[in-house]
Design a protein around this motif. Structure first.
Motif, PDB file in Angstrom:
ATOM      1  N   LEU A 122       0.862  -1.185   0.000  1.00 35.56           N
ATOM      2  CA  LEU A 122       0.000   0.000   0.000  1.00 35.56           C
ATOM      3  C   LEU A 122       0.900   1.237   0.000  1.00 35.56           C
ATOM      4  O   LEU A 122       1.728   1.405   0.897  1.00 35.56           O
ATOM      5  N   THR A 123       0.745   2.095  -0.992  1.00 33.98           N
ATOM      6  CA  THR A 123       1.540   3.322  -1.115  1.00 33.98           C
ATOM      7  C   THR A 123       0.662   4.520  -0.782  1.00 33.98           C
ATOM      8  O   THR A 123      -0.420   4.685  -1.352  1.00 33.98           O
ATOM      9  N   ILE A 124       1.127   5.353   0.154  1.00 35.74           N
ATOM     10  CA  ILE A 124       0.389   6.534   0.600  1.00 35.74           C
ATOM     11  C   ILE A 124       1.342   7.725   0.572  1.00 35.74           C
ATOM     12  O   ILE A 124       2.448   7.657   1.123  1.00 35.74           O
ATOM     13  N   ALA A 125       0.926   8.820  -0.051  1.00 35.12           N
ATOM     14  CA  ALA A 125       1.749  10.035  -0.067  1.00 35.12           C
ATOM     15  C   ALA A 125       1.675  10.721   1.284  1.00 35.12           C
ATOM     16  O   ALA A 125       0.650  10.688   1.976  1.00 35.12           O
ATOM     17  N   HIS A 126       2.773  11.381   1.679  1.00 38.30           N
ATOM     18  CA  HIS A 126       2.810  12.123   2.946  1.00 38.30           C
ATOM     19  C   HIS A 126       3.484  13.463   2.705  1.00 38.30           C
ATOM     20  O   HIS A 126       4.051  13.724   1.637  1.00 38.30           O
ATOM     21  N   THR A 164       7.104  -7.201  13.216  1.00 40.69           N
ATOM     22  CA  THR A 164       6.768  -8.338  12.366  1.00 40.69           C
ATOM     23  C   THR A 164       5.326  -8.265  11.876  1.00 40.69           C
ATOM     24  O   THR A 164       4.899  -9.093  11.083  1.00 40.69           O
ATOM     25  N   ALA A 165       4.562  -7.268  12.364  1.00 44.75           N
ATOM     26  CA  ALA A 165       3.168  -7.129  11.953  1.00 44.75           C
ATOM     27  C   ALA A 165       3.022  -6.330  10.670  1.00 44.75           C
ATOM     28  O   ALA A 165       2.027  -6.467   9.956  1.00 44.75           O
ATOM     29  N   CYS A 166       3.992  -5.479  10.389  1.00 43.51           N
ATOM     30  CA  CYS A 166       3.884  -4.593   9.238  1.00 43.51           C
ATOM     31  C   CYS A 166       5.284  -4.120   8.863  1.00 43.51           C
ATOM     32  O   CYS A 166       6.196  -4.124   9.702  1.00 43.51           O
ATOM     33  N   TYR A 167       5.444  -3.728   7.608  1.00 39.81           N
ATOM     34  CA  TYR A 167       6.721  -3.185   7.148  1.00 39.81           C
ATOM     35  C   TYR A 167       6.459  -1.806   6.544  1.00 39.81           C
ATOM     36  O   TYR A 167       5.492  -1.610   5.803  1.00 39.81           O
ATOM     37  N   CYS A 168       7.330  -0.860   6.876  1.00 33.13           N
ATOM     38  CA  CYS A 168       7.161   0.513   6.412  1.00 33.13           C
ATOM     39  C   CYS A 168       8.468   1.001   5.795  1.00 33.13           C
ATOM     40  O   CYS A 168       9.515   0.976   6.454  1.00 33.13           O
ATOM     41  N   LEU A 169       8.395   1.424   4.528  1.00 36.18           N
ATOM     42  CA  LEU A 169       9.539   2.008   3.832  1.00 36.18           C
ATOM     43  C   LEU A 169       9.186   3.463   3.539  1.00 36.18           C
ATOM     44  O   LEU A 169       8.308   3.749   2.715  1.00 36.18           O
ATOM     45  N   LEU A 170       9.854   4.375   4.223  1.00 36.84           N
ATOM     46  CA  LEU A 170       9.512   5.789   4.142  1.00 36.84           C
ATOM     47  C   LEU A 170      10.439   6.486   3.153  1.00 36.84           C
ATOM     48  O   LEU A 170      11.639   6.608   3.380  1.00 36.84           O
ATOM     49  N   HIS A 193       5.644   3.404   1.696  1.00 35.94           N
ATOM     50  CA  HIS A 193       5.268   2.123   1.116  1.00 35.94           C
ATOM     51  C   HIS A 193       5.096   1.118   2.253  1.00 35.94           C
ATOM     52  O   HIS A 193       6.047   0.843   2.996  1.00 35.94           O
ATOM     53  N   LEU A 194       3.901   0.573   2.382  1.00 35.07           N
ATOM     54  CA  LEU A 194       3.562  -0.313   3.485  1.00 35.07           C
ATOM     55  C   LEU A 194       3.322  -1.719   2.970  1.00 35.07           C
ATOM     56  O   LEU A 194       2.704  -1.905   1.912  1.00 35.07           O
ATOM     57  N   LEU A 195       3.795  -2.686   3.696  1.00 35.18           N
ATOM     58  CA  LEU A 195       3.441  -4.077   3.472  1.00 35.18           C
ATOM     59  C   LEU A 195       2.491  -4.471   4.589  1.00 35.18           C
ATOM     60  O   LEU A 195       2.889  -4.550   5.759  1.00 35.18           O
ATOM     61  N   ALA A 240       6.489  -1.554  -5.697  1.00 35.14           N
ATOM     62  CA  ALA A 240       5.715  -0.411  -5.205  1.00 35.14           C
ATOM     63  C   ALA A 240       6.571   0.847  -5.151  1.00 35.14           C
ATOM     64  O   ALA A 240       6.102   1.950  -5.457  1.00 35.14           O
ATOM     65  N   GLN A 241       7.828   0.694  -4.784  1.00 31.92           N
ATOM     66  CA  GLN A 241       8.716   1.852  -4.671  1.00 31.92           C
ATOM     67  C   GLN A 241       9.041   2.440  -6.033  1.00 31.92           C
ATOM     68  O   GLN A 241       9.240   3.656  -6.160  1.00 31.92           O
TER      69      GLN A 241
END
Length: 927
Positions: free
Chosen positions: A580-584, A617-623, A629-631, A869-870
């Motif tokens: 999931l990709t979200i702009a910030h 381990t519940a979620c991954y976040c690449l800022l 970009h969220l897994l 996604a990135q």
């Protein structure tokens, strides 16, 4: 003698001239004062006070003749007492003057006033103590007591006189106030205002001034060693509040003095013996030798060395060797050595031939990045992109309906009009053995640079509002039957025309996966291949909440950094995470933020999923700089919130100026918007201005807004004075800090109304300055042509709208499926040389929070999904190609042993099997 008498007579025949006139005087306490008059030539001098003659008895006269002229000089004095002054009740002060007589007449002196001197006890305003930061301004106010004559003011610091002459940083001239322009630590002290006149001296109350220093953090120390010698542990680093240290009550540093981070210490590896070498040639002493090395594995990280001996000797004749046969044994040893050398050469030639042949195919232990040269097809869609002509010539304004691509989120083009170049054609080495194989990686995949297929393939990309109906309805659609396109309700709803309804888009996805996009919002969802079970399809949706956010904590220190994005349906079950990709809008160039990912629970409350910098381990976040970009594995509503840790934290604002004529055709309205720098936030402004018929006057710009509590000022400048006018006091408008910092959904707007003096004035040029006080500034340069009628008013800004919001199958991905599967097969299996998914993550710069990937069924597949996604907008395969090339070079250095060559030959599939599998994939695509 006669002439001298004539001159004397002429001078005596003049009016009296005063040599001394009475001066103003003050009566101190009860002491009388003396008033004096002296004139020449003077026969008589009398005082006249308050219009009445003073009695002759009260005069004291002195007379003498001036040498040289012989003229009489008369001096008269009188005393004025306090009682006389107090008893006088006239409209003026008590006054006196002298009247002198001569032969020709009289002369009057100036009036001299006589007042009773006093100085009251109480100050009208006394200085107040204060605390100021270092380098701040100190202003101490003082209004002395009422007095006659007026009191003079001096300042004392710690009972010592303060001089503005000796210290240029101090100013005491401004209305008795003491001003210190830049406070220093030495300016701390007790200050007293001193007022004095001829009667008395008064002291004010003492004002204590404290110059304080706020604390500042020092640099972080180096990270400590990991507290665990084997496995996962914690390391920390510290900093102190000593740069500078807080002084005189200054604030202590905000934030943490200790920072912790997870670490992994390599566990000790005990050494193991490798296989024995072949026996050596029998020596003259009838002995042979063999050796072994402690390299299987080598001892690492403090592990134990191998137990036993590395050299073994044996009698090569069964203890039958005698010294007499020494000469014959030497000959035997010589011929035996020559034979062994020939055999060794033959073995090496055969091994080299096998190695070169196996290198022509792609195996588990060999990777060549040239696969990305011919094995990847960069599915980059080229849509028409028009420049903005009005920025160069304001008389040409494109219509809002004309497609002009604005830099923002990805949009899918209509794939029905594009020609699909599928994965490369299969390479068959049998018909033409003379062709040179350019890439070992290509050969292993059955891909040749000299062969490719071009085929028209029916698009699996669904237009907005159209879904693919397969079998029955509902969230899960089963079956492999033929698909039919059926119209449904529009999936995308504009929030500006339907009263804050959520932006929404949907699409139907199956086992092949795909991508779902909310147009012009910076939000997308990537469903990997295989995430949905075979023979199953799901109708997925995404929406953006338009209402005021409820994701913020009650403390009021968090702000919303992204839109609230929901994906579903709630009962969705997938075999791997979606991206999931979200702009910030956060400025992540420095570590001044504490950014959290939150998820909305079933009771509409918000729960924290993770902090971006922590491992989970519940979620991954690449800022990234503009997107996150969220897994994620659970459908729901997600949002990014942030808390500023320091005043250096900043968020990006997008600035835009729109304008149009008002109905009277004399006034021109300019509206300046300040919104969070996300495509979704700016899309609201575009929708509003599209309804107003506004024109974009300058390309939107970005302003960095810091968390330093200072306001935002918007001002208009350089208006042509003889052509346009603006109302006074409206050239500068201001937003408070909280309005800008806490704004999330609603755009901030200020308007300027300009009036032209003549309808002939059809050109407008000015500058709009948007600046944060003590912060950054941006200039919007306006130069536009004014339309004369409404039908001439053409909206300046245009925004391209996506007609396709979903893509399914291979077209949605940058990496072809066959290459993706080959990479996963290579790296998901652990290798003794370290060539596994961790090395792939490291080379793709996705090497944080590796524990999340470790628990996945295929870590490499999840890493590639995150990479997709990135890079979804750029479609840049170079980084992946470079990573694989670098891994291939590293591995080629260690692939020389016979065991490794045997392993490669067993794991590389044959060319026929690759051709058959790739042909099936192409047939599937055609179908």
């Amino acid at each position: 003698m006669k002439g001298s008498r004539d001159g004397l007579s002429a001078m005596s025949g003049t009016l009296p001239h005063f040599l001394q006139e009475p001066d103003d005087a003050y009566i101190v306490k009860s002491n009388p004062i003396k008033l004096r008059c002296r004139a020449r030539p003077a026969l008589q001098i009398f005082f006249k006070c308050n219009g009445e003659w003073v009695h002759q008895n009260q005069h004291t006269s002195l007379e003498h003749t001036e040498l040289g002229t012989g003229l009489k000089i008369r001096e008269v004095m009188i005393n004025v007492s306090r009682q006389q002054v107090e008893d006088f009740h006239g409209p003026e002060d008590y006054w006196c003057l002298c009247v002198a007589w001569s032969h020709l007449g009289t002369s009057k002196s100036r009036k001299a006033t006589v007042r009773i001197a006093y100085l009251r006890k109480n100050f009208e305003q006394e200085p107040q103590g204060m605390e100021v930061p270092i380098n701040g301004m100190i202003v101490l106010h003082c209004r002395p007591p009422e007095g006659v004559p007026a009191a003079e003011v001096e300042w004392l610091k710690n009972e010592e006189l303060v001089s503005s002459i000796e210290d240029i940083n101090i100013d005491t001239r401004a209305d008795h106030n003491l001003i210190i322009n830049e406070a220093r630590l030495s300016d701390s002290g007790n200050y007293t205002c001193l007022a004095s006149n001829i009667v008395a001296r008064r002291r004010s109350a003492t004002a204590t001034v404290i110059v304080f220093v706020n604390g500042g953090w020092s640099s972080w120390t180096d990270w400590s060693e990991c507290n665990i010698r084997c496995g996962r542990g914690v390391q920390k680093r510290t900093r102190t509040c000593t740069n500078p240290a807080p002084l005189n009550g200054g604030a202590f540093c905000e934030g943490m003095s200790v920072q912790k981070s997870t670490c992994t210490s390599p566990c000790p590896v005990d050494g193991g013996w490798a296989e024995w070498t072949m026996w050596s040639v029998c020596s003259s002493e009838c002995e042979r030798q063999r050796t072994r090395e402690c390299t299987d594995p080598e001892p690492k990280h403090g592990g134990r060395l191998c137990d036993g001996v590395a050299l073994d000797t044996d009698n090569c004749t069964g203890d039958l060797c005698i010294q007499a046969d020494m000469d014959s044994n030497n000959d035997v040893a010589l011929y035996s050595g020559l034979a062994a050398g020939v055999v060794t050469v033959v073995v090496l030639v055969i091994a080299l031939t096998l190695y070169r042949r196996n290198q022509s195919e792609y195996g588990v232990d060999v990777i060549d990045s040239s696969a990305l040269t011919g094995g990847f097809q960069s599915f980059s869609f080229k849509s028409a992109r028009q420049g903005n002509p009005l920025l160069m010539n304001s008389s040409m304004q494109p219509d809002l309906t004309v497609s002009r691509t604005y830099t923002g989120p990805i949009c899918f083009p209509d794939s029905m009009e594009k020609e699909l170049i599928p994965e490369p054609a299969l390479f068959d080495p049998l018909p033409d053995l003379k062709d040179k194989v350019h890439s070992s990686f290509m050969v292993s995949l059955g891909v040749s640079e000299r062969a490719e297929y071009h085929a028209k393939v029916p698009s699996q990309t669904f237009p907005r509002g159209v879904v693919q109906e397969i079998g029955g309805g509902g969230g899960t659609l089963g079956g492999r039957g033929k698909s039919q396109l059926a119209p449904v309700q529009p999936a995308l709803v504009s929030s500006m025309t339907t009263g804050k309804r959520p932006l929404r888009t949907n699409g139907v996805f199956g086992h092949g996966g795909g991508r779902l996009v909310v147009p012009n919002a910076g939000v997308s969802l990537l469903v990997p291949h295989g995430a949905i079970e075979e023979d199953t399809t799901w109708e997925l949706y995404m929406s953006i909440t338009q209402q005021d956010s409820s994701a913020l904590s009650d403390e009021g220190q968090e702000i919303l950094l992204s839109p609230e994005v929901t994906y579903g349906p709630p009962g969705l079950t997938l075999s791997c995470p979606v991206a999931l990709t979200i702009a910030h809008c956060a400025d992540v160039s420095s570590e001044d933020w504490n950014i959290k990912l939150k998820r909305q629970a079933q009771d509409n409350s918000w729960e924290e999923v993770m902090t971006v910098e922590e491992e989970s381990t519940a979620c991954y976040c690449l800022l990234d700089t503009q997107c996150c970009h969220l897994l994620v594995e659970r459908p729901g509503c997600y949002a990014l919130v942030g808390e500023a840790l320091t005043q250096a934290a900043g968020k990006r604002l997008r600035l835009a100026a729109f304008g149009n004529m008002e109905p009277n055709f004399l006034n021109y309205s300019i509206r300046v918007y300040c919104v969070n720098d996300t495509p979704h936030a700016f899309q609201e402004v575009v929708s509003v201005e599209r309804g107003r018929g506004g024109r974009l006057l300058e390309e939107p710009k970005t302003l960095l807004f810091r968390a330093n509590s200072f306001s935002l000022q918007v001002s208009i400048q350089d208006i042509p004075q003889f052509l346009w006018s603006i109302k006074p006091f409206t050239t500068c408008q201001e937003f408070s800090f909280s309005q800008v910092w806490c704004s999330s959904q609603s755009p901030l707007q200020c308007a300027f109304s300009l009036e032209r003096y003549s309808p002939a004035a059809n050109q407008l040029s000015c500058k709009i300055s948007v600046r944060q006080v003590k912060g950054h500034e941006q200039i919007l340069q306006v130069y536009t042509t004014i339309a004369e009628s409404e039908k001439d008013t053409v909206p300046f800004f245009t925004q391209s709208d996506c007609t396709i919001t979903s893509q399914t199958g291979s077209r949605a991905f940058k990496i072809p499926l066959s290459i993706r599967q080959r990479i996963c097969a290579t790296f998901d299996t652990a290798n003794a040389k370290g060539k596994d998914w961790q090395l792939l993550a490291q080379k793709l710069h996705i090497d944080r929070n590796l524990g999340y990937f470790a628990r996945q069924t295929s870590p490499s597949a999840v890493i590639l999904s995150l990479w997709e996604a990135q890079h979804q907008e750029r479609g840049d395969l170079d980084s992946l190609a470079s990573a694989l090339e670098e891994i291939g070079k590293v591995q080629s250095k260690h692939s020389t042993s016979a065991d490794t060559l045997d392993h490669i030959s067993k794991t590389i599939p044959s060319s026929d099997s690759i051709m058959n599998r790739s042909s099936e994939e192409l047939d599937t695509n055609h179908t």
